[in-house]
Design an enzyme around this catalytic site. Structure first.
Site, PDB file in Angstrom:
ATOM      1  N   ASN A   1      -9.659   5.183   3.199  1.00 20.60           N
ATOM      2  CA  ASN A   1      -8.697   4.838   2.088  1.00 20.60           C
ATOM      3  C   ASN A   1      -8.201   5.984   1.220  1.00 20.60           C
ATOM      4  OD1 ASN A   1      -7.296   2.317   1.365  1.00 20.60           O
ATOM      5  ND2 ASN A   1      -9.401   1.298   1.607  1.00 20.60           N
TER       6      ASN A   1
ATOM      7  N   ARG B   1      -7.184   0.350  13.591  1.00 18.42           N
ATOM      8  CA  ARG B   1      -5.607   0.690  13.084  1.00 18.42           C
ATOM      9  C   ARG B   1      -5.842   1.813  12.056  1.00 18.42           C
ATOM     10  NH1 ARG B   1      -4.777  -0.943   7.892  1.00 18.42           N
ATOM     11  NH2 ARG B   1      -5.770  -2.690   7.091  1.00 18.42           N
TER      12      ARG B   1
ATOM     13  N   ASP C   1     -10.214   1.633  -3.798  1.00 15.41           N
ATOM     14  CA  ASP C   1      -9.176   1.425  -2.501  1.00 15.41           C
ATOM     15  C   ASP C   1      -8.475   2.810  -2.772  1.00 15.41           C
ATOM     16  OD1 ASP C   1      -7.246   0.597  -0.551  1.00 15.41           O
ATOM     17  OD2 ASP C   1      -7.640  -1.405  -1.238  1.00 15.41           O
TER      18      ASP C   1
ATOM     19  N   GLU D   1       0.813  -1.302   0.035  1.00 21.30           N
ATOM     20  CA  GLU D   1      -0.042  -0.079  -0.012  1.00 21.30           C
ATOM     21  C   GLU D   1       0.748   1.395   0.076  1.00 21.30           C
ATOM     22  OE1 GLU D   1      -2.965   0.989  -0.060  1.00 21.30           O
ATOM     23  OE2 GLU D   1      -4.396  -0.647   0.506  1.00 21.30           O
TER      24      GLU D   1
ATOM     25  N   ASN E   1      -5.070   3.311   8.343  1.00 22.51           N
ATOM     26  CA  ASN E   1      -4.777   2.918   6.996  1.00 22.51           C
ATOM     27  C   ASN E   1      -4.225   3.896   6.204  1.00 22.51           C
ATOM     28  OD1 ASN E   1      -5.436   0.374   5.255  1.00 22.51           O
ATOM     29  ND2 ASN E   1      -7.366   1.657   4.459  1.00 22.51           N
TER      30      ASN E   1
HETATM   31 CA    CA Z   1      -6.033   1.014   0.876  1.00 22.63          CA
END
Ligand code: CA
Length: 295
Positions: A150, A102, A200, A19, A104
């Site tokens: 995201n 958490r 995403d 990521e 991201n």
């Molecule tokens: Ca992501």
């Protein structure tokens, strides 16, 4: 949509959940994270090797700091990271009281603040939030009740903020003020059909178009946020496409991260490249330089 884009993989490594790709213009290198293994990768194209730094905790996102090093959103909050001296310094922990969450995805805004959001480690409750870390180390909540915080990006004129809560399947646009960091008036600009997967990570190109990684959808799509139209698409041989950024000498190479997470053993057999970092070189589109943290 026909696809004429050729991809290549960058490194042999297959990530659990790659990521947060960031192009470092000054040092001509690509950085990214593996969230689940808590690793930060750096890679200089042409040198064919990568370096790894282990943070020791889940590692959601990174951005460059203007004074060198990185700012990061880790499992236990915001940190400064020095890859050369291998140090990790805590800055603030907005969700110390929420161990089930958490951090991201995250990115710096045009004024050099660091924005990053949270999500529950398990389940799909809307217990996440989007935070903004100011340059003085203080932070504020920008968006509440987020399912899975995201992708984000800013328009080339710095007047619009784009944001993805993956579980909503929507790409939102907000009026944004660079001076204050205020956002207002959220509206849906693109909605991804359930049959296509989930939006995403995201980046914005020079023309203000949105490049959105489609998790579970084996592609990156280029959208016009004004019309909502899909203008282009890059098809990939892996379903879990997580994020993308422009990089390279001319900012016309698109780097794309992917994951093995969420795939059965049978699916992993079908997708031997799952978890790879891909690059599509020499696109006719050009990206914008990433912003750095000014604190
Ligand atoms: Ca992501």
């Amino acid at each position: 949509m026909s696809n004429t884009h050729n991809w290549k993989t960058l490194v042999e490594h297959r990530h659990a959940l790659a990521e947060s790709p960031v192009w470092d213009t000054e040092r001509k290198r690509l950085l990214w994270v593996d969230i689940l293994t808590g690793e930060i990768y750096s890679y200089i194209p042409g040198e064919n090797k990568h370096n790894i730094f282990k943070t020791g905790q889940l590692t959601g996102a990174i951005a460059l700091r203007e004074n060198g090093g990185l700012v990061a959103a880790l499992e236990h909050g915001f940190y400064f990271i020095d890859l050369e001296n291998k140090s990790c310094t805590p800055v603030a922990d907005p969700e110390r009281h929420l161990p089930q969450n958490r951090f991201n995805d995250g990115k710096c805004d045009p004024a050099g603040r660091f924005w990053a959001g949270t999500m529950p480690k398990e389940g799909s409750e809307n217990s996440g939030k989007l935070y903004m870390l100011n340059t003085d180390g203080s932070f504020s909540v920008k968006i509440d009740r987020v399912g899975c915080s995201n992708g984000m990006g800013w328009s080339p004129d710095h007047r619009t903020f784009y944001y993805i809560d993956t579980l909503s399947r929507q790409i939102m646009a907000y009026a944004y003020c660079a001076g204050t960091g205020d956002i207002s008036g959220g509206r849906v600009v693109v909605e991804i059909l359930a049959s296509e997967g989930y939006p995403d990570g995201m980046c914005v190109d020079e023309q203000g178009m949105l490049w959105v990684a489609i998790w579970g959808g084996s592609k990156v799509c280029r959208f016009d946020p004004l019309s909502g139209n899909r203008l282009d698409q890059i098809d990939l041989p892996v379903s879990q496409v997580s994020s993308c950024c422009f990089g390279g000498q001319n900012l016309n190479d698109l780097y794309i991260t992917s994951a093995r997470q969420g795939l059965s053993d049978a699916k992993l057999q079908e997708q031997p490249l799952a978890g790879s970092i891909f690059v599509v070189s020499n696109l006719k589109y050009k990206g914008l330089s990433s912003f750095s943290y000014k604190g």
